[in-house]
Design an enzyme around this catalytic site. Structure first.
Site, PDB file in Angstrom:
ATOM      1  N   HIS A 155       0.811  -1.227   0.000  1.00  0.00           N
ATOM      2  CA  HIS A 155       0.000   0.000   0.000  1.00  0.00           C
ATOM      3  C   HIS A 155       0.841   1.272   0.000  1.00  0.00           C
ATOM      4  O   HIS A 155       0.295   2.365   0.093  1.00  0.00           O
ATOM      5  CB  HIS A 155      -0.910   0.031   1.244  1.00  0.00           C
ATOM      6  CG  HIS A 155      -1.991  -1.009   1.228  1.00  0.00           C
ATOM      7  ND1 HIS A 155      -3.321  -0.715   0.993  1.00  0.00           N
ATOM      8  CD2 HIS A 155      -1.951  -2.350   1.405  1.00  0.00           C
ATOM      9  CE1 HIS A 155      -4.039  -1.822   1.045  1.00  0.00           C
ATOM     10  NE2 HIS A 155      -3.241  -2.832   1.293  1.00  0.00           N
ATOM     11  N   ASP A 362       3.659   9.685  -1.589  1.00  0.00           N
ATOM     12  CA  ASP A 362       2.497   8.926  -1.116  1.00  0.00           C
ATOM     13  C   ASP A 362       2.235   7.791  -2.093  1.00  0.00           C
ATOM     14  O   ASP A 362       2.298   8.002  -3.308  1.00  0.00           O
ATOM     15  CB  ASP A 362       1.258   9.847  -1.067  1.00  0.00           C
ATOM     16  CG  ASP A 362       0.358   9.529   0.108  1.00  0.00           C
ATOM     17  OD1 ASP A 362       0.262   8.339   0.472  1.00  0.00           O
ATOM     18  OD2 ASP A 362      -0.265  10.467   0.657  1.00  0.00           O
TER      19      ASP A 362
HETATM   20  P1  ADP Z   1      -2.774   7.008   4.427  1.00  0.00           P
HETATM   21  O1  ADP Z   1      -3.149   5.600   4.053  1.00  0.00           O
HETATM   22  O2  ADP Z   1      -1.310   7.321   4.292  1.00  0.00           O
HETATM   23  O3  ADP Z   1      -3.287   7.440   5.764  1.00  0.00           O
HETATM   24  P2  ADP Z   1      -4.704   7.798   2.336  1.00  0.00           P
HETATM   25  O4  ADP Z   1      -5.051   9.173   1.863  1.00  0.00           O
HETATM   26  O5  ADP Z   1      -4.403   6.843   1.235  1.00  0.00           O
HETATM   27  O6  ADP Z   1      -3.492   7.971   3.356  1.00  0.00           O
HETATM   28  O7  ADP Z   1      -5.909   7.178   3.168  1.00  0.00           O
HETATM   29  C1  ADP Z   1      -6.374   7.788   4.315  1.00  0.00           C
HETATM   30  C2  ADP Z   1      -7.826   7.401   4.602  1.00  0.00           C
HETATM   31  O8  ADP Z   1      -8.131   7.828   5.933  1.00  0.00           O
HETATM   32  C3  ADP Z   1      -8.815   8.093   3.667  1.00  0.00           C
HETATM   33  O9  ADP Z   1      -9.874   7.231   3.363  1.00  0.00           O
HETATM   34  C4  ADP Z   1      -9.280   9.295   4.499  1.00  0.00           C
HETATM   35  O10 ADP Z   1     -10.599   9.711   4.243  1.00  0.00           O
HETATM   36  C5  ADP Z   1      -9.167   8.798   5.920  1.00  0.00           C
HETATM   37  N1  ADP Z   1      -8.808   9.929   6.792  1.00  0.00           N
HETATM   38  C6  ADP Z   1      -7.697  10.667   6.742  1.00  0.00           C
HETATM   39  N2  ADP Z   1      -7.735  11.649   7.679  1.00  0.00           N
HETATM   40  C7  ADP Z   1      -8.898  11.524   8.324  1.00  0.00           C
HETATM   41  C8  ADP Z   1      -9.546  12.232   9.375  1.00  0.00           C
HETATM   42  N3  ADP Z   1      -8.993  13.298   9.931  1.00  0.00           N
HETATM   43  N4  ADP Z   1     -10.745  11.807   9.784  1.00  0.00           N
HETATM   44  C9  ADP Z   1     -11.326  10.743   9.204  1.00  0.00           C
HETATM   45  N5  ADP Z   1     -10.776  10.043   8.198  1.00  0.00           N
HETATM   46  C10 ADP Z   1      -9.585  10.423   7.765  1.00  0.00           C
END
Ligand code: ADP
Length: 466
Positions: A155, A362
């Protein structure tokens, strides 16, 4: 149909009270339900001497949860996975904190996962292992004698071999990858770099997108992590009525919202984003009192010093920006450390006129896709996107692209996004939506599982074709 077994470090068992998980977790769970599958991983609990995994059944699927020894977990998760592999895979060599002890803990926990999982496996099961915490799991299963099809999905990004080889354990991890039958990654770029590494550094023979090693064929492919695009869009549209979303909208007082949402992580480029916003306010006075930047960033991995330092940096930057530009009736920046329920988040993304996704690196970045999916097609917002997010391979045509290190360029992109006329916004949004309509979380899941099935039918070199 073969039983599918998913293995990941954390397992999200539904509580029945509310849907607490989002994105890929839900898709994996739905898929597993259809396959009468098993989800195996850490329970979230510690035990001095952990026993076998505890199996619970919910409807058609089962969860097998394993306790871990706390010291082992510390070395495995904070020490090696997040202290070494995470920065290395995100191209941050200077942050790699290698110790042989933590690598040993990583191998030990992977062995423990394999040993306890092996007890639950039946012939014909197909196993799908997730992410950088569990790279050696497939190899450990093989050592125990499991011959069924095992796939691995990464991932996060995978940098070029020149970077990976800095890790003292790079050759062992490379060989461990070759124990799988299928390796899936997020982007073309990662795919290219991983194939190159496995060929040139580890010695696998290359045959197009397949590798041959010790007489076995290892399939590889790009499976872009995705979202339920239309479902997320529908939720965002419906959630505009939600009191929390309305309250945010009202609090803006007609000002334009720029929104960033992510875990508080140094890969996300937050200090540079804050600096770019400060530069925007300093160089474009016409936006003073007219714009608000909201950054939602719940604390993650707070046990690691780099994450604590990041938090203090951002608190200082928030204070500086407010101190420099705020007026009695306007604060240019809101910085929130709490997580937001997914439903509310979709509404916030729809209210925002500009989505800020500017990571230094990312694997994919699902927030970028969620921002696009959440927009009102008649009046869509604009995505400012880092060139170094995996999502750029799909959203590069419609988003405003920036190099997050270039503060002036990011500030200009923010300005362009804020001032963009409606027809250009619609055009760009449509270009972003096109690939997201076709390739969704469901297609992602189906494609990977279909490939595992295909390999089982062809035979993986260990067992004859099914
Ligand atoms: P990572 O896997 O590095 O955290 P991604 O952008 O691929 O980054 O996925 C993050 C997921 O977590 C997304 O589905 C996003 O909506 C969720 N997310 C990120 N920040 C928040 C937050 N503050 N509150 C709720 N959900 C969040």
């Amino acid at each position: 149909m073969a039983r599918l077994v998913i293995v990941s470090n954390r397992v999200s068992v539904p509580t029945g009270r509310r849907v607490e998980a989002g994105g890929l977790t839900v898709v994996l769970r739905d898929g597993l339900r259809r396959a009468d599958g098993l989800w195996f991983g850490w329970s979230g609990d510690f035990a001095e001497t952990p026993g076998p995994a505890k199996v619970t059944t919910r409807g058609k699927m089962s969860y097998a949860l394993l306790d871990l020894n706390q010291a082992d977990y510390k070395g495995f998760y904070y020490g090696f996975a997040n202290g070494s592999l995470w920065p290395l895979f995100h191209y941050r060599l200077g942050l790699v904190d290698w110790t042989s002890e933590s690598y040993r803990a990583y191998r030990k926990v992977n062995r423990q996962f394999a040993t306890e999982l092996f007890k639950l496996l039946k012939p014909g099961d197909q196993v799908w292992v997730h992410d950088y915490q569990l790279i050696p799991l497939g190899e450990e299963l093989r050592k125990l004698g499991f011959k069924g099809v095992v796939g691995f999905y990464l991932h996060v990004p995978f940098p070029s071999g020149d970077i990976v080889e800095v890790l003292p354990a790079h050759a062992e991890l490379g060989k461990a990858l070759l124990a799988y039958d299928l390796i899936g990654v997020q982007t073309d770029r990662t795919h290219h770099d991983m194939l190159d590494f496995l060929e040139r550094w580890i010695g696998a023979e290359r045959d197009g997108h397949e590798l041959i090693h010790e007489g076995r064929r290892i399939r590889t492919g790009v499976y872009r992590a995705a979202i339920d695009t239309l479902g997320f869009g529908r939720e965002a549209a419906a959630t505009v009525e939600n009191p929390e979303v309305q309250s945010l909208q009202e609090s803006l007082g007609g000002r334009t919202l720029m929104l960033g949402v992510e875990r508080l992580d140094y890969t996300k480029g937050l200090p540079l984003r804050f600096a770019a916003y400060e530069h925007l306010l300093a160089t474009h006075e016409e936006w003073l009192r007219k714009v608000i930047m909201l950054q939602i960033a719940p604390v993650s991995r707070g046990e690691l010093a780099q994450y604590r330092a990041l938090r203090s940096d951002l608190e200082r930057a928030t204070g500086r920006i407010a101190g420099r530009f705020a007026a009695p009736d306007w604060n240019p920046i809101r910085y929130v450390n709490q997580p937001v329920p997914r439903k509310v988040l979709s509404g916030y993304l729809r209210v925002a006129q500009v989505g800020l996704v500017t990571p230094l690196r990312d694997g994919m970045n699902l927030v970028a896709k969620e921002f696009v999916a959440a927009q009102d097609p008649e009046n869509p917002g604009v995505l400012v996107l880092s060139r170094f997010a995996g999502a750029v391979e799909e959203l590069g045509e419609g988003a405003l692209l920036v190099n997050p290190l270039d503060i002036e360029q990011t500030a200009e992109a923010m300005r362009d996004a804020l001032a963009m006329p409606l027809d250009e916004r619609i055009d760009r949004w449509q270009r972003c939506m096109e690939p997201l309509r076709i390739w969704t979380a469901r297609t992602w899941y189906d494609a990977f599982v279909h490939k595992l099935d295909e390999i089982a039918k062809e035979g993986n070199g260990l067992v004859a074709a099914a």
